[in-house]
Each structure stands twice: as structure tokens, then as C-alpha cells.
Design an enzyme around this catalytic site. Structure first.
Site, PDB file in Angstrom:
ATOM      1  N   SER A  78     -41.280 -61.269 -43.211  1.00 27.57           N
ATOM      2  CA  SER A  78     -42.094 -62.330 -43.808  1.00 27.57           C
ATOM      3  C   SER A  78     -41.713 -63.696 -43.260  1.00 27.57           C
ATOM      4  O   SER A  78     -40.535 -63.958 -42.964  1.00 27.57           O
ATOM      5  CB  SER A  78     -41.854 -62.312 -45.317  1.00 27.57           C
ATOM      6  OG  SER A  78     -42.251 -63.531 -45.897  1.00 27.57           O
ATOM      7  N   GLU A 120     -41.293 -66.081 -44.955  1.00 28.93           N
ATOM      8  CA  GLU A 120     -40.359 -66.670 -45.929  1.00 28.93           C
ATOM      9  C   GLU A 120     -38.915 -66.620 -45.454  1.00 28.93           C
ATOM     10  O   GLU A 120     -38.062 -67.312 -46.013  1.00 28.93           O
ATOM     11  CB  GLU A 120     -40.482 -65.966 -47.280  1.00 28.93           C
ATOM     12  CG  GLU A 120     -41.791 -66.243 -48.003  1.00 28.93           C
ATOM     13  CD  GLU A 120     -41.858 -67.616 -48.664  1.00 28.93           C
ATOM     14  OE1 GLU A 120     -40.802 -68.224 -48.913  1.00 28.93           O
ATOM     15  OE2 GLU A 120     -42.990 -68.076 -48.913  1.00 28.93           O
ATOM     16  N   TYR A 163     -36.669 -64.036 -52.606  1.00 25.77           N
ATOM     17  CA  TYR A 163     -37.541 -63.164 -51.824  1.00 25.77           C
ATOM     18  C   TYR A 163     -37.212 -63.294 -50.334  1.00 25.77           C
ATOM     19  O   TYR A 163     -36.990 -62.299 -49.634  1.00 25.77           O
ATOM     20  CB  TYR A 163     -39.007 -63.533 -52.084  1.00 25.77           C
ATOM     21  CG  TYR A 163     -39.997 -62.801 -51.204  1.00 25.77           C
ATOM     22  CD1 TYR A 163     -40.564 -61.603 -51.615  1.00 25.77           C
ATOM     23  CD2 TYR A 163     -40.366 -63.313 -49.961  1.00 25.77           C
ATOM     24  CE1 TYR A 163     -41.465 -60.927 -50.804  1.00 25.77           C
ATOM     25  CE2 TYR A 163     -41.264 -62.644 -49.144  1.00 25.77           C
ATOM     26  CZ  TYR A 163     -41.812 -61.453 -49.567  1.00 25.77           C
ATOM     27  OH  TYR A 163     -42.688 -60.793 -48.753  1.00 25.77           O
ATOM     28  N   LYS A 209     -35.547 -60.482 -47.718  1.00 28.65           N
ATOM     29  CA  LYS A 209     -36.282 -60.119 -46.495  1.00 28.65           C
ATOM     30  C   LYS A 209     -35.462 -60.472 -45.247  1.00 28.65           C
ATOM     31  O   LYS A 209     -35.550 -59.795 -44.225  1.00 28.65           O
ATOM     32  CB  LYS A 209     -37.630 -60.849 -46.455  1.00 28.65           C
ATOM     33  CG  LYS A 209     -38.688 -60.251 -47.367  1.00 28.65           C
ATOM     34  CD  LYS A 209     -39.311 -59.014 -46.727  1.00 28.65           C
ATOM     35  CE  LYS A 209     -40.494 -58.500 -47.530  1.00 28.65           C
ATOM     36  NZ  LYS A 209     -41.094 -57.285 -46.940  1.00 28.65           N
ATOM     37  N   THR A 263     -54.671 -66.987 -52.885  1.00 35.12           N
ATOM     38  CA  THR A 263     -56.012 -66.823 -52.288  1.00 35.12           C
ATOM     39  C   THR A 263     -56.938 -66.042 -53.212  1.00 35.12           C
ATOM     40  O   THR A 263     -58.052 -66.453 -53.498  1.00 35.12           O
ATOM     41  CB  THR A 263     -55.912 -66.081 -50.947  1.00 35.12           C
ATOM     42  OG1 THR A 263     -55.216 -64.849 -51.173  1.00 35.12           O
ATOM     43  CG2 THR A 263     -55.193 -66.919 -49.909  1.00 35.12           C
TER      44      THR A 263
HETATM   45  P1  GDP Z   1     -46.577 -66.715 -50.692  1.00 35.06           P
HETATM   46  O1  GDP Z   1     -46.704 -67.759 -49.640  1.00 35.06           O
HETATM   47  O2  GDP Z   1     -46.208 -65.387 -50.161  1.00 35.06           O
HETATM   48  O3  GDP Z   1     -45.712 -67.123 -51.826  1.00 35.06           O
HETATM   49  O4  GDP Z   1     -48.077 -66.493 -51.251  1.00 35.06           O
HETATM   50  P2  GDP Z   1     -48.865 -67.104 -52.515  1.00 35.06           P
HETATM   51  O5  GDP Z   1     -50.290 -66.800 -52.260  1.00 35.06           O
HETATM   52  O6  GDP Z   1     -48.295 -66.590 -53.803  1.00 35.06           O
HETATM   53  O7  GDP Z   1     -48.599 -68.681 -52.459  1.00 35.06           O
HETATM   54  C1  GDP Z   1     -49.040 -69.450 -51.373  1.00 35.06           C
HETATM   55  C2  GDP Z   1     -48.837 -70.927 -51.668  1.00 35.06           C
HETATM   56  O8  GDP Z   1     -49.743 -71.321 -52.687  1.00 35.06           O
HETATM   57  C3  GDP Z   1     -47.442 -71.283 -52.197  1.00 35.06           C
HETATM   58  O9  GDP Z   1     -47.026 -72.484 -51.563  1.00 35.06           O
HETATM   59  C4  GDP Z   1     -47.668 -71.550 -53.679  1.00 35.06           C
HETATM   60  O10 GDP Z   1     -46.759 -72.489 -54.234  1.00 35.06           O
HETATM   61  C5  GDP Z   1     -49.072 -72.132 -53.635  1.00 35.06           C
HETATM   62  N1  GDP Z   1     -49.755 -72.088 -54.921  1.00 35.06           N
HETATM   63  C6  GDP Z   1     -50.344 -73.131 -55.532  1.00 35.06           C
HETATM   64  N2  GDP Z   1     -50.875 -72.762 -56.709  1.00 35.06           N
HETATM   65  C7  GDP Z   1     -50.609 -71.445 -56.864  1.00 35.06           C
HETATM   66  C8  GDP Z   1     -50.917 -70.500 -57.890  1.00 35.06           C
HETATM   67  O11 GDP Z   1     -51.512 -70.817 -58.907  1.00 35.06           O
HETATM   68  N3  GDP Z   1     -50.504 -69.210 -57.678  1.00 35.06           N
HETATM   69  C9  GDP Z   1     -49.845 -68.837 -56.530  1.00 35.06           C
HETATM   70  N4  GDP Z   1     -49.474 -67.547 -56.364  1.00 35.06           N
HETATM   71  N5  GDP Z   1     -49.523 -69.724 -55.566  1.00 35.06           N
HETATM   72  C10 GDP Z   1     -49.900 -71.001 -55.718  1.00 35.06           C
END
Ligand code: GDP
Length: 314
Positions: free
Chosen positions: A120, A122, A144, A148, A184
Site C-alpha cells: 500500500s 500508506e 495500518y 503493511k 469514494t
Molecule cells: P485510504 O487512503 O486507504 O485511507 O482510503 P479512504 O478512502 O478511507 O480515505 C481516503 C482519504 O479520504 C483520506 O485522506 C481520508 O482522511 C479522507 N476522507 C475524508 N473524509 C472521509 C470520510 O468521511 N471517510 C473516509 N473513509 N475517508 C475520508
């Protein structure tokens, strides 16, 4: 040919199973008891827990697969703060056990076993350069990413022991099969609900976070190519284009035919994370040149497919 897949019930697992079955590969999958059955018929399912390393080793020796894809993970960065130790076991230690088991199969069978670790972006944490590539320092900023990162480093350790082990450093990859806990799908399903008059607002965290969002089946394709390449090495898998959460929101509302979307979005501190990479964008030059890989779906099309699927489903 026989493949062994962990994480079969996830987004990538389902696309990978479909892809391998279409090639007449025999697909065996490990799924724990609480995991839903995969939507893909013809997968041979083995019930078990990835963290029970000895049991998994016995299963792998018995199946003697040609390819092993380790996609299983606690996939939520946010949740990894609530369960850092479980995240370490599933996303980190279990991969080490699987690598050791794959090497054992290779030695017993006297033929190569190809191993792909779904890593990832990350692992790079808050990188000081953008885009990142395979030489970017591994410096995670959340549980996380740290788990990873351990698995990623172990891939290199086993590659030095002659296992064809690959770490595919996957940037965010999405599809209508993405669960709602990811931003998304949360956006597209809520936008569809708003368009249908079933929801009033979209509550989000950091709207300025930037991610490199690609089409999940493309990322599965990169993993298969990496498994079968002549040389085993790590690959960044990304589109190279960064977009903000705000841009994703705007594109999703536009697709649903809603132009005045700003009043419909609220920022809720509950969704703002303690340590969140602000910009993760990958440079996949190596995958392009060595694997002949390239992303097939650009940003607006990706958002459009997800919104359309959610509109059709509501
Ligand atoms: P990640 O990059 O694997 O953590 O995938 P996510 O889709 O969970 O998050 C992507 C980005 O969207 C991160 O920077 C989150 O902080 C941001 N984000 C903003 N609002 C939200 C929310 O309501 N839910 C999630 N899951 N992420 C959010």
C-alpha cells in the site's frame, strides 16, 4: 495452474478471482468463518484464519499452488487506530508466515512459487516528495501503514532467498465493489441517495486530502503481470494523477446532475483522522516499462462508473 488467494471476499479478491478463472487457473481461497462467501462461483474455498500460521502452512503444502496472492488485510486505515495489534497480526505477521510457507512449497516441489503481496502507498506515510516511486523511503504514519511496511520488507527478505516475491505498492483503487467505509464509495452512494431524495447531507472528514485514485481491475491486472514477470521486484501501481476529496465530491455530484453541491456537504470531526497523509501520488513508470502495464480508466470515468452503479442500485 493453481493459485492461492487470501482476501477473496474483498473488492480486489473478487476481481482477481474472475480474472484467474477466465484464464482457467484453479483458484483456491482462504476465508475466515465470519467472512462472507465470495460472489464468484468456482472458487475452492478453504475455511481458516490467516493468523493461524501453522494451519495455513499445512494447507499451502497440501495445495502446492503455483501462485500465491496475499490480499487479506484489515483494510481500513481509520480502524487500524482502534485495533493496532490485530492490524499488525493480520497485515504484517501473517504475510511473513505466508512467505515462509510459499518458500517451503517451492523447496518441496522443486519448482518456482510466485508470491504477490498487496502492499500500500500508506507505507510511505507523509512522504516529502511527490510522486513516490519504489525508492521512496518507507516511513508509515499509522498502524495500518506500519503493518503493511513490515510485510513489504519481508517480501524483500524472501526474495533474497530465491522466492519470486513481489510487493505491489498499490495506490487507492476503487470500483462499485468498494465498501462504504472508503471515502469514494461513501461519496458516490450518498450522492446517489441525495439525488434520489433519500439523504440530505454528505458528512466527510478532510476534504483537502489528495489521493491517486485508479480503477481496481487495473490494479489486479498489475499484480498478475508482476507475478508472471521474469524478474521479481517491487512495483508502484498508480495513475500518477492526484485529486482531492473535494474534487471527487464535485465530480460525483456533477455526474448525478447536481451543480449546487456545497450546501449539501458538511465536515464532521468524527471523520477527520489523527495522522493522515495529505498527498499520496504514485509514479508507476517501472510497471509501465517492465510489465507493459497502464491504467485504463481515468478519474472522471471512474467517478462516473461508481455514481452510475449507485444510482442504478438505489
Ligand atoms: P485510504 O487512503 O486507504 O485511507 O482510503 P479512504 O478512502 O478511507 O480515505 C481516503 C482519504 O479520504 C483520506 O485522506 C481520508 O482522511 C479522507 N476522507 C475524508 N473524509 C472521509 C470520510 O468521511 N471517510 C473516509 N473513509 N475517508 C475520508
Amino acid at each position: 495452474m493453481r493459485a492461492f488467494v487470501t482476501g477473496i471476499s474483498g473488492q480486489d479478491g473478487s476481481y482477481l478471482a474472475e480474472r484467474l478463472l477466465a484464464e482457467d487457473v484453479e483458484v483456491h481461497a482462504l476465508a475466515h468463518d465470519a467472512e462472507p462467501l465470495p460472489d464468484v462461483p468456482d472458487v475452492e474455498l478453504h475455511r481458516g484464519d490467516l493468523t493461524a500460521v501453522d494451519e495455513v502452512r499445512a494447507l499451502l503444502v497440501d495445495l502446492a499452488p503455483d501462485e500465491v496472492y496475499n490480499l487479506a488485510a484489515l483494510s481500513s486505515v481509520a480502524r487500524s487506530w482502534e485495533e493496532p495489534d490485530l492490524t499488525a497480526r493480520v497485515n504484517g505477521v501473517a504475510a511473513a508466515g505466508l512467505l515462509e510457507s510459499a518458500l517451503l512449497v517451492q523447496e518441496k516441489q522443486g519448482r518456482p512459487v510466485r508470491f504477490v503481496q498487496a502492499s500500500s502507498a500508506e507505507i510511505f506515510g507523509q512522504p516529502d516528495r511527490s510522486p513516490q516511486d519504489e525508492s521512496t523511503p518507507v516511513r508509515p504514519v499509522n498502524p495500518y501503514g506500519a503493518a503493511k511496511a513490515y510485510a513489504h520488507l519481508m517480501v524483500d527478505v524472501y526474495r533474497r532467498r530465491e522466492l519470486h516475491a513481489v510487493s505491489a505498492i498499490l495506490y487507492n483503487h476503487e470500483s462499485p465493489r468498494r465498501p462504504d467505509q472508503f471515502v469514494t464509495r461513501k461519496i458516490t452512494s450518498t450522492v446517489a441517495a441525495i439525488a434520489r431524495g433519500r439523504a440530505g447531507v454528505l458528512a466527510l472528514g478532510n476534504l483537502d486530502a489528495r489521493r491517486d485514485w485508479g480503477w481496481a481491475p487495473d490494479y489486479v491486472d498489475a499484480m498478475v503481470r508482476a507475478a508472471r514477470a521474469d524478474v521479481a521486484r517491487d512495483y508502484v501501481v498508480a495513475t500518477g494523477v492526484g485529486r482531492s476529496v473535494r474534487e471527487f465530491v464535485a465530480a460525483a455530484f456533477a455526474r448525478a446532475g447536481i451543480s449546487d453541491w456545497e450546501p449539501l456537504v458538511v465536515v464532521d470531526p468524527e471523520f477527520v483522522r489523527p495522522a493522515d497523509p495529505t498527498e499520496l501520488v504514485g509514479d508507476a513508470t517501472l510497471a509501465r516499462t517492465e510489465l507493459g502495464w497502464s491504467p485504463t480508466v481515468e478519474f472522471d470515468e471512474l467517478v462516473g462508473r461508481m455514481v452510475d452503479a449507485d444510482l442504478a442500485g438505489q
